[in-house]
Structure formats: C-alpha cells, structure tokens
Design a protein around this motif. Structure first.
Motif, mmCIF file in Angstrom:
data_model
loop_
_atom_site.group_PDB
_atom_site.id
_atom_site.type_symbol
_atom_site.label_atom_id
_atom_site.label_comp_id
_atom_site.label_asym_id
_atom_site.label_seq_id
_atom_site.Cartn_x
_atom_site.Cartn_y
_atom_site.Cartn_z
ATOM 1 N N PRO A 195 -12.387 6.527 -2.173
ATOM 2 C CA PRO A 195 -10.975 6.872 -2.428
ATOM 3 C C PRO A 195 -10.803 8.149 -3.250
ATOM 4 O O PRO A 195 -9.924 8.952 -2.949
ATOM 5 C CB PRO A 195 -10.441 5.662 -3.187
ATOM 6 C CG PRO A 195 -11.348 4.548 -2.835
ATOM 7 C CD PRO A 195 -12.692 5.161 -2.593
ATOM 8 N N ARG A 241 -10.453 3.912 2.860
ATOM 9 C CA ARG A 241 -11.247 5.097 2.562
ATOM 10 C C ARG A 241 -12.598 4.656 2.052
ATOM 11 O O ARG A 241 -12.692 3.723 1.266
ATOM 12 C CB ARG A 241 -10.591 5.922 1.456
ATOM 13 C CG ARG A 241 -9.248 6.507 1.852
ATOM 14 C CD ARG A 241 -8.353 6.531 0.654
ATOM 15 N NE ARG A 241 -7.254 7.449 0.797
ATOM 16 C CZ ARG A 241 -6.022 7.160 0.409
ATOM 17 N NH1 ARG A 241 -5.761 5.980 -0.120
ATOM 18 N NH2 ARG A 241 -5.062 8.040 0.548
ATOM 19 N N ARG A 295 -8.676 11.487 -1.906
ATOM 20 C CA ARG A 295 -7.494 12.028 -2.599
ATOM 21 C C ARG A 295 -7.714 13.477 -2.984
ATOM 22 O O ARG A 295 -6.828 14.312 -2.877
ATOM 23 C CB ARG A 295 -7.166 11.196 -3.830
ATOM 24 C CG ARG A 295 -6.688 9.829 -3.434
ATOM 25 C CD ARG A 295 -5.707 9.188 -4.380
ATOM 26 N NE ARG A 295 -5.280 7.932 -3.775
ATOM 27 C CZ ARG A 295 -6.000 6.824 -3.786
ATOM 28 N NH1 ARG A 295 -7.170 6.803 -4.402
ATOM 29 N NH2 ARG A 295 -5.562 5.735 -3.205
ATOM 30 N N THR A 345 -4.428 11.300 3.204
ATOM 31 C CA THR A 345 -3.421 10.249 2.997
ATOM 32 C C THR A 345 -4.010 8.865 3.293
ATOM 33 O O THR A 345 -3.383 7.856 2.994
ATOM 34 C CB THR A 345 -2.218 10.439 3.950
ATOM 35 O OG1 THR A 345 -2.695 10.321 5.306
ATOM 36 C CG2 THR A 345 -1.560 11.786 3.754
ATOM 37 N N GLY A 346 -5.197 8.835 3.910
ATOM 38 C CA GLY A 346 -5.776 7.545 4.294
ATOM 39 C C GLY A 346 -5.195 7.017 5.597
ATOM 40 O O GLY A 346 -5.505 5.903 6.025
ATOM 41 N N LEU A 361 2.185 12.556 3.176
ATOM 42 C CA LEU A 361 2.229 11.100 3.290
ATOM 43 C C LEU A 361 3.446 10.660 4.115
ATOM 44 O O LEU A 361 3.321 9.839 5.031
ATOM 45 C CB LEU A 361 2.258 10.477 1.887
ATOM 46 C CG LEU A 361 2.244 8.968 1.813
ATOM 47 C CD1 LEU A 361 1.009 8.390 2.489
ATOM 48 C CD2 LEU A 361 2.287 8.498 0.357
ATOM 49 N N HIS A 402 2.393 1.812 -3.337
ATOM 50 C CA HIS A 402 1.392 2.296 -4.284
ATOM 51 C C HIS A 402 1.096 3.783 -4.054
ATOM 52 O O HIS A 402 1.051 4.580 -4.990
ATOM 53 C CB HIS A 402 0.122 1.467 -4.145
ATOM 54 C CG HIS A 402 -0.975 1.931 -5.040
ATOM 55 N ND1 HIS A 402 -0.986 1.660 -6.389
ATOM 56 C CD2 HIS A 402 -2.065 2.669 -4.782
ATOM 57 C CE1 HIS A 402 -2.055 2.217 -6.917
ATOM 58 N NE2 HIS A 402 -2.726 2.836 -5.965
ATOM 59 N N GLU A 403 0.914 4.155 -2.775
ATOM 60 C CA GLU A 403 0.585 5.549 -2.442
ATOM 61 C C GLU A 403 1.730 6.495 -2.804
ATOM 62 O O GLU A 403 1.503 7.636 -3.175
ATOM 63 C CB GLU A 403 0.277 5.690 -0.941
ATOM 64 C CG GLU A 403 -0.925 4.890 -0.471
ATOM 65 C CD GLU A 403 -2.260 5.486 -0.911
ATOM 66 O OE1 GLU A 403 -2.297 6.696 -1.217
ATOM 67 O OE2 GLU A 403 -3.243 4.740 -0.959
ATOM 68 N N THR A 458 2.137 7.272 -6.836
ATOM 69 C CA THR A 458 1.279 8.246 -7.529
ATOM 70 C C THR A 458 1.901 9.650 -7.565
ATOM 71 O O THR A 458 2.143 10.168 -8.652
ATOM 72 C CB THR A 458 -0.137 8.258 -6.901
ATOM 73 O OG1 THR A 458 -0.495 6.911 -6.650
ATOM 74 C CG2 THR A 458 -1.142 8.934 -7.778
ATOM 75 N N PHE A 490 -5.031 3.275 5.377
ATOM 76 C CA PHE A 490 -5.353 3.421 3.961
ATOM 77 C C PHE A 490 -6.780 3.037 3.579
ATOM 78 O O PHE A 490 -7.099 2.937 2.415
ATOM 79 C CB PHE A 490 -4.367 2.643 3.070
ATOM 80 C CG PHE A 490 -2.962 3.147 3.155
ATOM 81 C CD1 PHE A 490 -2.671 4.461 2.810
ATOM 82 C CD2 PHE A 490 -1.934 2.323 3.566
ATOM 83 C CE1 PHE A 490 -1.368 4.937 2.892
ATOM 84 C CE2 PHE A 490 -0.627 2.791 3.652
ATOM 85 C CZ PHE A 490 -0.342 4.100 3.316
ATOM 86 N N ARG A 541 1.424 16.705 -1.191
ATOM 87 C CA ARG A 541 0.844 15.370 -0.966
ATOM 88 C C ARG A 541 1.894 14.376 -0.493
ATOM 89 O O ARG A 541 1.686 13.610 0.437
ATOM 90 C CB ARG A 541 0.269 14.847 -2.285
ATOM 91 C CG ARG A 541 -1.214 14.916 -2.336
ATOM 92 C CD ARG A 541 -1.704 14.374 -3.626
ATOM 93 N NE ARG A 541 -1.742 12.917 -3.636
ATOM 94 C CZ ARG A 541 -2.311 12.209 -4.594
ATOM 95 N NH1 ARG A 541 -2.874 12.814 -5.598
ATOM 96 N NH2 ARG A 541 -2.332 10.907 -4.539
ATOM 97 N N ASN A 598 0.825 -1.218 0.000
ATOM 98 C CA ASN A 598 0.000 0.000 0.000
ATOM 99 C C ASN A 598 0.851 1.256 0.000
ATOM 100 O O ASN A 598 0.587 2.193 -0.746
ATOM 101 C CB ASN A 598 -0.888 0.039 1.247
ATOM 102 C CG ASN A 598 -2.141 -0.797 1.059
ATOM 103 O OD1 ASN A 598 -2.596 -0.976 -0.059
ATOM 104 N ND2 ASN A 598 -2.672 -1.310 2.136
#
Ligand code: ADP
Length: 271
Positions: A211, A208, A215, A220-221, A87, A44-45, A48, A206, A83, A41
């Motif tokens: 989602p 949500r 975002r 950030t979840g 995070l 992945h975050e 982006t 993470f 962002r 996760n």
C-alpha cells in the motif's frame, strides 16, 4: 455449511399443519457485505486527501507572510487535489463498467490507435524515470470497442508497468493475433514483479501488494479492477504472468473483427 436462510412459517388450515418456506439469503448477504466493504474503502480513500487538503489550507493561512512556505504548501495541495481527482475519475469509470448493462456504443478501432494514445499519455512518467516505452506488433488489427475505455485500460497497465519498475528499464507494448478470432495486447516490464500468492488478488478493488508504494506512485488501487471490467465488457479478459524481482507481463485478450490475415513478405496472396 455457512449458508444463510430466511425461514417463514405459516399455519395451513385448522388441523395444526404448517407451511415452512426457506429462502436462501447467502448470496444476498454476500453482495450486501461486498457493497458495505466497498463504501467503507471509498470513504477511507477519500478521507486521506480531503483531510490533508483541509489541514494544508489551515496551515497556509497561518504562513501568509512566508512566501517559501506558501509555495511549498500550495505544491502539496496541488498534489493532494490530483490524487483526489484521480480517485473520483477512477470511481466514475469503474461505476460505468462494473454493472451488468452492455456498453452503449462500440465502434471498430485499430489497436495501433489505442496503443499510440495510451502510450502518449504515459510518456511523461516514463521520461521522468528514464524508462523506454516501445511498441510493436501486426498492423491493422481491429476490435469493436469503446475507444476511450480501451485506452484507459491499456494506459492503466502501462502506468503500472512504469510505476513498479526501476529507472533505466524498458516497457514493451505489443499486439499479436492469437488465432482467427482473437488478438492480444501484451504489456511487459522489467520491474519488481508480483509475489505468486498475491497474483489472484491484484484485480480486486483497492487491493495493493504494498500500500505505501502504491500511494507513493499516486495509485488509486482501482486501476486493475477497471482493466478487468473494461476487457470483460468487450468480450475479452486480462491475465498476468509475473516473477518477483524480474518483471511482469499483463495480457489483454479481445475478440478480433474479422480481417484477412496479411500475407507474409514474399508470399503471394490468393486471387
Ligand atoms: P495501484 O493504483 O495500487 O497501482 P492497481 O489496481 O493498478 O492499483 O494495481 C493493484 C496492485 O497490483 C498494485 O498496488 C501493485 O501492488 C500490483 N501491480 C500492478 N501492476 C504491477 C506491475 N506491473 N508490477 C508489479 N506490481 C504490480
């Protein structure tokens, strides 16, 4: 029943007897799977904003002689960097509070101080949506805390209240002594609320409900996972009441430092 065992077989002497040792690996496998999920996760975050930044850097290079485009791309690069920074900041906070070790230094802090600091940091986002932030409660309630962490937890709740509310609404933060030993901080909004079936999961890292919406608001979840771990590290807990389409109330409950109850107006105190 879905449990996992490691089985070891060892010969015992020369009479054909064997010793069978079974070790229950279920918890270990579960912990390992959770850790693997978390790393996937996080990767992945991170991918982006990092991907967006490198793409924007390339594009801005190609647009060097168009000042308007450069300004536009620079703005988006700034947004992605914020962002990324949020995070990383949240990951660092989470790693501080989710372990088993107790927090090193807890000092007495008053809830007014915590509330004032948290609200001040949420003010800009609230003003941008014309959301009125109100605070109230009993004065002088003190808890033993890591002030910075407690402010972070409360700020996450107020940030969410603002993020998941429509414009021109109200967010109320209030403190209340529940009994002789505990105090509550409530954050109430008039926002979109949380579907009943999702409530149980929103404190997971993470997770949500929507989602895309999270975002879009820069989430950030990790906010509620941080709140959960910070309150538990302070000997308390966090709960939520919510009604879809009407709003939510998040409640942080903490042990109170022993303070005498204030006499109600007009009442006489014991000598
Ligand atoms: P995020 O960064 O996505 O806000 P959080 O951990 O803070 O992450 O919250 C998890 C999810 O819980 C959010 O994505 C949102 O769906 C839901 N949520 C949290 N607070 C509220 C609220 N006050 N009103 C409605 N939904 C909320």
């Amino acid at each position: 029943d879905g449990r996992w065992f490691a089985v070891r077989v060892a010969p015992l002497g020369s009479h054909g007897l064997v010793l069978v040792l079974a070790e229950d690996l279920t918890d270990m496998r579960r912990t390992e799977a959770i850790r693997r999920d978390f790393v996937a996760n996080v990767s992945h975050e991170l991918k982006t904003p990092v991907g967006a930044l490198s793409l924007l850097a390339e594009t801005v290079e190609g647009a060097a002689d168009d000042p308007d485009a450069v300004r536009r791309f620079a703005g988006r690069m700034q947004y992605e960097s914020v962002r990324l920074n949020n995070l990383v900041q949240d990951l660092m906070t989470l790693s501080r509070v989710q372990g088993d070790e107790p927090l090193p230094e807890l000092t007495p802090v008053t809830l007014e101080e915590v509330m004032a600091e948290a609200l001040e940091r949420c003010q800009i986002k609230a003003v941008a949506k014309d959301i009125q932030l109100a605070a109230g409660g009993e004065d002088g309630l003190r808890v033993r805390a890591d002030q910075e962490l407690l402010v972070t937890a409360l700020r996450n709740l107020v940030d969410n209240a603002v993020a998941y509310s429509p414009e021109h609404t109200r967010v109320v933060v209030s403190t209340r002594r529940c009994d002789e030993t505990h105090v509550e901080i409530n954050v109430t909004d008039q926002g979109i609320g949380i579907p009943e079936a999702e409530i149980e999961r929103i404190f997971e890292r993470f997770y949500r409900v929507d989602p895309a919406r999270s975002r879009q608001t820069g989430g950030t979840g990790l906010g509620l996972a941080i709140v959960k771990h910070v309150t538990s590290k302070h000997g308390g807990d966090v709960t939520v009441w919510s009604k879809e389409g009407h709003g939510s109330t998040f409640t942080i409950r903490l042990p109170l430092i022993d303070t005498p109850r204030r006499p109600a107006a007009g009442a006489t105190a014991f000598p």
